[in-house]
Design a protein around this motif. Structure first.
Motif, mmCIF file in Angstrom:
data_model
loop_
_atom_site.group_PDB
_atom_site.id
_atom_site.type_symbol
_atom_site.label_atom_id
_atom_site.label_comp_id
_atom_site.label_asym_id
_atom_site.label_seq_id
_atom_site.Cartn_x
_atom_site.Cartn_y
_atom_site.Cartn_z
ATOM 1 N N THR A 56 15.521 64.942 48.386
ATOM 2 C CA THR A 56 15.813 65.977 49.414
ATOM 3 C C THR A 56 16.590 65.830 50.769
ATOM 4 O O THR A 56 17.497 66.462 50.940
ATOM 5 C CB THR A 56 14.241 66.705 49.977
ATOM 6 O OG1 THR A 56 13.430 66.998 48.826
ATOM 7 C CG2 THR A 56 14.669 67.762 50.889
ATOM 8 N N PHE A 57 16.195 64.531 51.146
ATOM 9 C CA PHE A 57 16.915 64.055 52.375
ATOM 10 C C PHE A 57 18.456 63.976 52.100
ATOM 11 O O PHE A 57 19.295 64.301 52.730
ATOM 12 C CB PHE A 57 16.346 62.625 52.760
ATOM 13 C CG PHE A 57 17.411 61.809 53.688
ATOM 14 C CD1 PHE A 57 17.711 62.290 54.906
ATOM 15 C CD2 PHE A 57 17.637 60.799 53.355
ATOM 16 C CE1 PHE A 57 18.599 61.648 55.812
ATOM 17 C CE2 PHE A 57 18.774 60.014 53.924
ATOM 18 C CZ PHE A 57 19.103 60.442 55.506
ATOM 19 N N ALA A 58 18.566 63.380 50.819
ATOM 20 C CA ALA A 58 19.947 63.208 50.088
ATOM 21 C C ALA A 58 21.048 64.369 50.270
ATOM 22 O O ALA A 58 22.146 64.878 50.811
ATOM 23 C CB ALA A 58 20.154 62.525 48.981
ATOM 24 N N GLU A 59 20.245 65.453 49.579
ATOM 25 C CA GLU A 59 20.829 66.828 49.539
ATOM 26 C C GLU A 59 21.165 67.421 50.823
ATOM 27 O O GLU A 59 21.852 68.416 51.048
ATOM 28 C CB GLU A 59 19.879 67.905 48.831
ATOM 29 C CG GLU A 59 19.532 67.315 47.375
ATOM 30 C CD GLU A 59 18.872 68.038 46.561
ATOM 31 O OE1 GLU A 59 17.833 68.582 47.009
ATOM 32 O OE2 GLU A 59 19.089 68.120 45.259
ATOM 33 N N ASP A 60 20.247 67.087 51.962
ATOM 34 C CA ASP A 60 20.520 67.830 53.291
ATOM 35 C C ASP A 60 21.623 67.188 54.127
ATOM 36 O O ASP A 60 22.070 67.970 55.067
ATOM 37 C CB ASP A 60 19.210 67.622 54.187
ATOM 38 C CG ASP A 60 17.972 68.481 53.588
ATOM 39 O OD1 ASP A 60 18.306 69.361 52.989
ATOM 40 O OD2 ASP A 60 17.169 68.248 53.987
ATOM 41 N N ILE A 61 22.120 66.090 53.796
ATOM 42 C CA ILE A 61 23.351 65.565 54.752
ATOM 43 C C ILE A 61 24.566 66.336 54.333
ATOM 44 O O ILE A 61 24.913 66.450 52.987
ATOM 45 C CB ILE A 61 23.284 63.962 54.229
ATOM 46 C CG1 ILE A 61 22.021 63.175 54.718
ATOM 47 C CG2 ILE A 61 24.484 63.393 54.859
ATOM 48 C CD1 ILE A 61 21.726 63.173 56.122
ATOM 49 N N GLN A 62 25.437 66.402 55.070
ATOM 50 C CA GLN A 62 26.678 67.334 54.955
ATOM 51 C C GLN A 62 27.851 66.238 54.920
ATOM 52 O O GLN A 62 27.722 65.435 55.839
ATOM 53 C CB GLN A 62 26.627 68.381 55.856
ATOM 54 C CG GLN A 62 25.630 69.468 55.646
ATOM 55 C CD GLN A 62 25.359 70.167 54.612
ATOM 56 O OE1 GLN A 62 26.506 70.597 53.936
ATOM 57 N NE2 GLN A 62 24.079 70.214 53.922
ATOM 58 N N PHE A 134 23.258 54.478 59.156
ATOM 59 C CA PHE A 134 23.033 55.572 60.124
ATOM 60 C C PHE A 134 22.406 56.672 59.469
ATOM 61 O O PHE A 134 21.763 57.510 60.239
ATOM 62 C CB PHE A 134 24.387 55.760 60.782
ATOM 63 C CG PHE A 134 24.554 55.062 62.014
ATOM 64 C CD1 PHE A 134 23.859 55.067 63.143
ATOM 65 C CD2 PHE A 134 25.650 54.204 61.832
ATOM 66 C CE1 PHE A 134 24.149 54.249 64.254
ATOM 67 C CE2 PHE A 134 26.063 53.472 63.011
ATOM 68 C CZ PHE A 134 25.215 53.546 64.237
ATOM 69 N N SER A 135 22.524 56.842 58.106
ATOM 70 C CA SER A 135 21.774 57.794 57.241
ATOM 71 C C SER A 135 20.333 57.461 57.230
ATOM 72 O O SER A 135 19.435 58.291 57.589
ATOM 73 C CB SER A 135 22.264 57.745 55.815
ATOM 74 O OG SER A 135 23.528 58.158 55.764
ATOM 75 N N VAL A 136 19.854 56.433 57.109
ATOM 76 C CA VAL A 136 18.467 55.819 56.904
ATOM 77 C C VAL A 136 17.924 55.943 58.440
ATOM 78 O O VAL A 136 16.608 56.134 58.525
ATOM 79 C CB VAL A 136 18.327 54.404 56.473
ATOM 80 C CG1 VAL A 136 17.024 53.846 56.792
ATOM 81 C CG2 VAL A 136 18.903 54.452 55.095
ATOM 82 N N LEU A 137 18.695 55.624 59.423
ATOM 83 C CA LEU A 137 18.166 55.681 60.862
ATOM 84 C C LEU A 137 18.174 57.090 61.596
ATOM 85 O O LEU A 137 17.859 57.332 62.647
ATOM 86 C CB LEU A 137 18.794 54.663 61.569
ATOM 87 C CG LEU A 137 18.769 53.291 61.228
ATOM 88 C CD1 LEU A 137 19.473 52.228 62.168
ATOM 89 C CD2 LEU A 137 17.060 52.754 61.377
ATOM 90 N N SER A 138 18.651 58.117 60.704
ATOM 91 C CA SER A 138 18.630 59.317 61.211
ATOM 92 C C SER A 138 17.496 60.049 61.374
ATOM 93 O O SER A 138 16.547 59.552 60.634
ATOM 94 C CB SER A 138 19.980 60.216 60.522
ATOM 95 O OG SER A 138 19.137 60.739 59.242
ATOM 96 N N GLU A 139 17.417 60.988 62.220
ATOM 97 C CA GLU A 139 15.898 61.866 62.154
ATOM 98 C C GLU A 139 15.680 62.428 61.075
ATOM 99 O O GLU A 139 14.441 62.713 60.796
ATOM 100 C CB GLU A 139 16.086 62.564 63.481
ATOM 101 C CG GLU A 139 16.266 62.023 64.871
ATOM 102 C CD GLU A 139 16.265 63.134 66.091
ATOM 103 O OE1 GLU A 139 15.146 63.237 66.643
ATOM 104 O OE2 GLU A 139 17.139 63.850 66.316
ATOM 105 N N MET A 140 16.603 62.692 60.275
ATOM 106 C CA MET A 140 16.519 63.632 58.978
ATOM 107 C C MET A 140 15.913 62.682 57.741
ATOM 108 O O MET A 140 15.262 63.212 56.769
ATOM 109 C CB MET A 140 17.596 64.186 58.602
ATOM 110 C CG MET A 140 18.009 65.310 59.566
ATOM 111 S SD MET A 140 19.622 66.160 58.797
ATOM 112 C CE MET A 140 20.847 64.756 59.013
ATOM 113 N N ALA A 141 16.046 61.352 58.000
ATOM 114 C CA ALA A 141 15.639 60.380 56.928
ATOM 115 C C ALA A 141 13.979 60.575 56.773
ATOM 116 O O ALA A 141 13.352 60.512 57.619
ATOM 117 C CB ALA A 141 16.126 58.819 57.205
ATOM 118 N N PRO A 142 13.444 60.514 55.423
ATOM 119 C CA PRO A 142 12.142 60.622 55.322
ATOM 120 C C PRO A 142 11.498 59.252 55.647
ATOM 121 O O PRO A 142 12.066 58.321 55.477
ATOM 122 C CB PRO A 142 12.287 60.834 53.748
ATOM 123 C CG PRO A 142 13.435 60.142 53.084
ATOM 124 C CD PRO A 142 14.450 60.592 54.173
#
Length: 226
Positions: A56-62, A134-142
């Motif tokens: 789900t996290f992957a799908e949310d990244i734009q 930065f993807s893993v360390l973003s607030e959106m990462a699970p």
């Protein structure tokens, strides 16, 4: 960056997104197979519900985040990083440049963070690895994904366990070495006694995961805004 526009072919954009948490298509291959197996065999037992959170996290990244990250990567070394990626340049930036980014330079784990995302383990990051970080360390990462990398960052001797020495180094970083050696020894000993479920005097990923579930705020600050 002025008015320059980052140039990628459609195929390159698809390829970058496929291997950097951006699409459902590759998230299981790249994260659950490549990342989990290289971190520790125990992580391959990740629960199905946790896998779905990562997907789900992957799908949310734009794609706009991807383009913005390239801008930051380019700013670190304009003479090394081209704006035009249509020729698929082979480019890596050294640890010294990455750790001095404003987002990282005050973080006590900055070197370990960058090293943990680099293929060579020395902190030299390709653009893909930079985006991963930065993807893993973003607030959106699970939370599940953050836990995996927190474990990897704290595993200083890279043996897929957190031993007493790993915990001592981690605690000294967290407290800015304000504790006495005796206090550090006591805290680390108690941590292992309470969290070591199989009695081998070190923490596996399962032990670590179980420990942080009892500390809901543990990963709340495990993010960096860019």
């Amino acid at each position: 960056m002025g008015n320059k526009q980052t140039i990628f072919t459609d195929e390159q954009l698809d390829a970058y997104q496929d291997c950097t948490f951006f699409t459902r298509k590759e998230i299981l291959r790249y994260v659950l197979r490549s990342v989990l197996q290289t971190v520790t065999p125990q992580l391959c037992n990740i629960k199905e519900s946790e896998s779905l959170n990562i997907i789900t996290f992957a799908e949310d990244i734009q794609s706009k985040h991807f383009q913005g990250l390239h801008g930051r990567y380019h700013e670190l070394a304009p003479h090394l990083v081209p704006m035009d990626y249509t020729n698929d340049p082979d480019c890596k930036l050294p640890l010294a440049l990455i750790v001095n980014m404003p987002e990282l330079k005050e973080n006590p784990f900055r070197s370990r963070i960058v090293e943990s995302f680099s293929e060579d383990g020395m902190g030299n990051l390709s653009f893909n690895e930079f985006v991963d970080m930065f993807s893993v360390l973003s607030e959106m990462a699970p939370r599940e994904l953050k836990a995996i990398y927190a474990f990897k960052i704290y595993d200083y001797n890279v043996d897929n366990y957190l031993c007493k020495e790993d915990l001592e180094k981690t605690l000294n970083k967290l407290t800015k070495e304000e504790l006495t050696p005796e206090e550090v020894e006591l805290v680390c000993t108690k941590t292992i006694e309470e969290a070591d479920l199989d009695g081998d005097s070190k923490l596996s990923y399962s032990d670590f995961e179980n420990m942080i579930t009892r500390a809901p705020d543990f990963l709340s600050t495990f993010h960096i805004r860019i």
